[in-house]
Design a protein around this motif. Structure first.
Motif, PDB file in Angstrom:
ATOM      1  N   PHE A 162      20.868  38.933  40.781  1.00  0.00           N
ATOM      2  CA  PHE A 162      19.673  39.615  41.261  1.00  0.00           C
ATOM      3  C   PHE A 162      18.450  39.139  40.487  1.00  0.00           C
ATOM      4  O   PHE A 162      17.407  38.846  41.075  1.00  0.00           O
ATOM      5  CB  PHE A 162      19.853  41.130  41.117  1.00  0.00           C
ATOM      6  CG  PHE A 162      18.702  41.929  41.655  1.00  0.00           C
ATOM      7  CD1 PHE A 162      18.509  42.060  43.015  1.00  0.00           C
ATOM      8  CD2 PHE A 162      17.814  42.559  40.791  1.00  0.00           C
ATOM      9  CE1 PHE A 162      17.455  42.800  43.524  1.00  0.00           C
ATOM     10  CE2 PHE A 162      16.753  43.292  41.283  1.00  0.00           C
ATOM     11  CZ  PHE A 162      16.572  43.420  42.647  1.00  0.00           C
ATOM     12  N   GLN A 163      18.585  39.028  39.167  1.00  0.00           N
ATOM     13  CA  GLN A 163      17.482  38.549  38.331  1.00  0.00           C
ATOM     14  C   GLN A 163      17.126  37.101  38.690  1.00  0.00           C
ATOM     15  O   GLN A 163      15.949  36.761  38.806  1.00  0.00           O
ATOM     16  CB  GLN A 163      17.854  38.656  36.848  1.00  0.00           C
ATOM     17  CG  GLN A 163      16.765  38.203  35.910  1.00  0.00           C
ATOM     18  CD  GLN A 163      15.544  39.097  35.939  1.00  0.00           C
ATOM     19  OE1 GLN A 163      15.655  40.290  36.170  1.00  0.00           O
ATOM     20  NE2 GLN A 163      14.381  38.527  35.732  1.00  0.00           N
ATOM     21  N   GLN A 195      16.253  54.585  37.190  1.00  0.00           N
ATOM     22  CA  GLN A 195      17.246  53.663  36.648  1.00  0.00           C
ATOM     23  C   GLN A 195      18.334  54.411  35.887  1.00  0.00           C
ATOM     24  O   GLN A 195      19.514  54.096  36.001  1.00  0.00           O
ATOM     25  CB  GLN A 195      16.585  52.629  35.743  1.00  0.00           C
ATOM     26  CG  GLN A 195      15.807  51.583  36.489  1.00  0.00           C
ATOM     27  CD  GLN A 195      15.063  50.627  35.565  1.00  0.00           C
ATOM     28  OE1 GLN A 195      14.748  50.954  34.426  1.00  0.00           O
ATOM     29  NE2 GLN A 195      14.781  49.442  36.075  1.00  0.00           N
ATOM     30  N   ILE A 244      26.387  40.684  39.085  1.00  0.00           N
ATOM     31  CA  ILE A 244      25.471  41.073  40.164  1.00  0.00           C
ATOM     32  C   ILE A 244      24.047  41.171  39.635  1.00  0.00           C
ATOM     33  O   ILE A 244      23.108  40.672  40.257  1.00  0.00           O
ATOM     34  CB  ILE A 244      25.916  42.403  40.808  1.00  0.00           C
ATOM     35  CG1 ILE A 244      27.207  42.191  41.610  1.00  0.00           C
ATOM     36  CG2 ILE A 244      24.818  42.993  41.685  1.00  0.00           C
ATOM     37  CD1 ILE A 244      27.878  43.473  42.048  1.00  0.00           C
ATOM     38  N   GLN A 245      23.874  41.808  38.485  1.00  0.00           N
ATOM     39  CA  GLN A 245      22.545  41.943  37.890  1.00  0.00           C
ATOM     40  C   GLN A 245      21.954  40.576  37.548  1.00  0.00           C
ATOM     41  O   GLN A 245      20.763  40.344  37.749  1.00  0.00           O
ATOM     42  CB  GLN A 245      22.598  42.817  36.643  1.00  0.00           C
ATOM     43  CG  GLN A 245      22.852  44.261  36.949  1.00  0.00           C
ATOM     44  CD  GLN A 245      23.067  45.101  35.706  1.00  0.00           C
ATOM     45  OE1 GLN A 245      23.312  44.596  34.617  1.00  0.00           O
ATOM     46  NE2 GLN A 245      22.986  46.420  35.877  1.00  0.00           N
ATOM     47  N   GLN A 246      22.797  39.684  37.038  1.00  0.00           N
ATOM     48  CA  GLN A 246      22.333  38.336  36.702  1.00  0.00           C
ATOM     49  C   GLN A 246      21.861  37.603  37.961  1.00  0.00           C
ATOM     50  O   GLN A 246      20.795  36.995  37.967  1.00  0.00           O
ATOM     51  CB  GLN A 246      23.459  37.551  36.030  1.00  0.00           C
ATOM     52  CG  GLN A 246      23.069  36.158  35.611  1.00  0.00           C
ATOM     53  CD  GLN A 246      24.243  35.399  35.007  1.00  0.00           C
ATOM     54  OE1 GLN A 246      25.410  35.705  35.267  1.00  0.00           O
ATOM     55  NE2 GLN A 246      23.940  34.414  34.204  1.00  0.00           N
ATOM     56  N   ASP A 293      20.571  56.133  38.425  1.00  0.00           N
ATOM     57  CA  ASP A 293      21.447  55.150  39.061  1.00  0.00           C
ATOM     58  C   ASP A 293      22.562  54.719  38.119  1.00  0.00           C
ATOM     59  O   ASP A 293      23.717  54.583  38.527  1.00  0.00           O
ATOM     60  CB  ASP A 293      20.653  53.927  39.518  1.00  0.00           C
ATOM     61  CG  ASP A 293      19.742  54.209  40.698  1.00  0.00           C
ATOM     62  OD1 ASP A 293      19.898  55.270  41.341  1.00  0.00           O
ATOM     63  OD2 ASP A 293      18.859  53.372  40.968  1.00  0.00           O
ATOM     64  N   PHE A 294      22.220  54.510  36.842  1.00  0.00           N
ATOM     65  CA  PHE A 294      23.230  54.120  35.857  1.00  0.00           C
ATOM     66  C   PHE A 294      24.272  55.219  35.689  1.00  0.00           C
ATOM     67  O   PHE A 294      25.473  54.946  35.671  1.00  0.00           O
ATOM     68  CB  PHE A 294      22.591  53.787  34.503  1.00  0.00           C
ATOM     69  CG  PHE A 294      23.606  53.584  33.425  1.00  0.00           C
ATOM     70  CD1 PHE A 294      24.299  52.387  33.334  1.00  0.00           C
ATOM     71  CD2 PHE A 294      23.897  54.591  32.516  1.00  0.00           C
ATOM     72  CE1 PHE A 294      25.261  52.193  32.353  1.00  0.00           C
ATOM     73  CE2 PHE A 294      24.856  54.413  31.535  1.00  0.00           C
ATOM     74  CZ  PHE A 294      25.536  53.211  31.450  1.00  0.00           C
ATOM     75  N   ASN A 301      15.232  37.132  41.957  1.00  0.00           N
ATOM     76  CA  ASN A 301      13.849  37.595  41.772  1.00  0.00           C
ATOM     77  C   ASN A 301      12.984  36.527  41.117  1.00  0.00           C
ATOM     78  O   ASN A 301      11.833  36.328  41.504  1.00  0.00           O
ATOM     79  CB  ASN A 301      13.812  38.871  40.941  1.00  0.00           C
ATOM     80  CG  ASN A 301      14.140  40.091  41.756  1.00  0.00           C
ATOM     81  OD1 ASN A 301      14.142  40.053  42.984  1.00  0.00           O
ATOM     82  ND2 ASN A 301      14.440  41.179  41.084  1.00  0.00           N
ATOM     83  N   GLN A 354      29.535  43.957  37.579  1.00  0.00           N
ATOM     84  CA  GLN A 354      28.195  44.538  37.620  1.00  0.00           C
ATOM     85  C   GLN A 354      27.197  43.648  36.879  1.00  0.00           C
ATOM     86  O   GLN A 354      26.080  43.437  37.347  1.00  0.00           O
ATOM     87  CB  GLN A 354      28.212  45.943  37.001  1.00  0.00           C
ATOM     88  CG  GLN A 354      26.911  46.679  37.102  1.00  0.00           C
ATOM     89  CD  GLN A 354      26.516  47.010  38.527  1.00  0.00           C
ATOM     90  OE1 GLN A 354      27.360  47.157  39.394  1.00  0.00           O
ATOM     91  NE2 GLN A 354      25.245  47.131  38.772  1.00  0.00           N
ATOM     92  N   GLU A 355      27.595  43.107  35.733  1.00  0.00           N
ATOM     93  CA  GLU A 355      26.724  42.200  34.983  1.00  0.00           C
ATOM     94  C   GLU A 355      26.404  40.953  35.799  1.00  0.00           C
ATOM     95  O   GLU A 355      25.269  40.474  35.803  1.00  0.00           O
ATOM     96  CB  GLU A 355      27.383  41.807  33.661  1.00  0.00           C
ATOM     97  CG  GLU A 355      27.423  42.917  32.644  1.00  0.00           C
ATOM     98  CD  GLU A 355      28.249  42.557  31.429  1.00  0.00           C
ATOM     99  OE1 GLU A 355      28.603  41.371  31.239  1.00  0.00           O
ATOM    100  OE2 GLU A 355      28.546  43.470  30.640  1.00  0.00           O
TER     101      GLU A 355
END
Length: 90
Positions: A74-75, A20, A70-72, A23-24, A78, A67-68
Motif C-alpha cells: 500500500f505504501q 487508525q 499489505i501495508q508495505q 482499526d488496529f 501511494n 498484514q505487514e
C-alpha cells in the motif's frame, strides 16, 4: 490539507489517529479470535497445550507478516501515485 487552518489540521490529524487506533484494535481483536478458534480445542485443562501454543504463534506470525506485506505494498502504491502526480489530480 493545505487549505485547512492549523486548528482544523490538528483536529483532522486527531481524528485520523483515533480512526487508525480503532482499526488496529478491530484487526487485533479479529486476529486473536481467529487464532483462538483455529487452534484451541481442548477445554479440559486450565492451560493451553504446547501444540495449541505453537499453532497460535504460527497463526499470529503468519497473519502479522501478511498484514505487514499489505501495508508495505500500500505504501509503495501511494509513493508511486505521488511520484506520478496521481493523487494531486484528484
Amino acid at each position: 490539507m493545505e487549505s485547512l487552518n492549523q486548528a482544523e489540521q490538528a483536529e483532522l490529524q486527531a481524528r485520523m489517529e483515533k480512526r487508525q487506533m480503532k482499526d488496529f484494535m478491530s484487526m487485533y481483536s479479529k486476529l486473536v479470535d481467529k487464532c483462538f478458534n483455529d487452534c484451541v480445542d481442548d477445554f479440559t485443562s486450565k492451560s493451553i497445550s504446547s501444540r495449541e501454543e505453537g499453532c497460535i504463534m504460527r497463526c499470529w506470525d503468519k497473519n502479522m507478516k501478511g498484514q505487514e506485506r499489505i501495508q508495505q505494498r500500500f505504501q509503495e502504491h501511494n509513493e508511486a501515485m505521488m511520484a506520478s502526480g496521481g493523487l494531486a489530480n484528484r
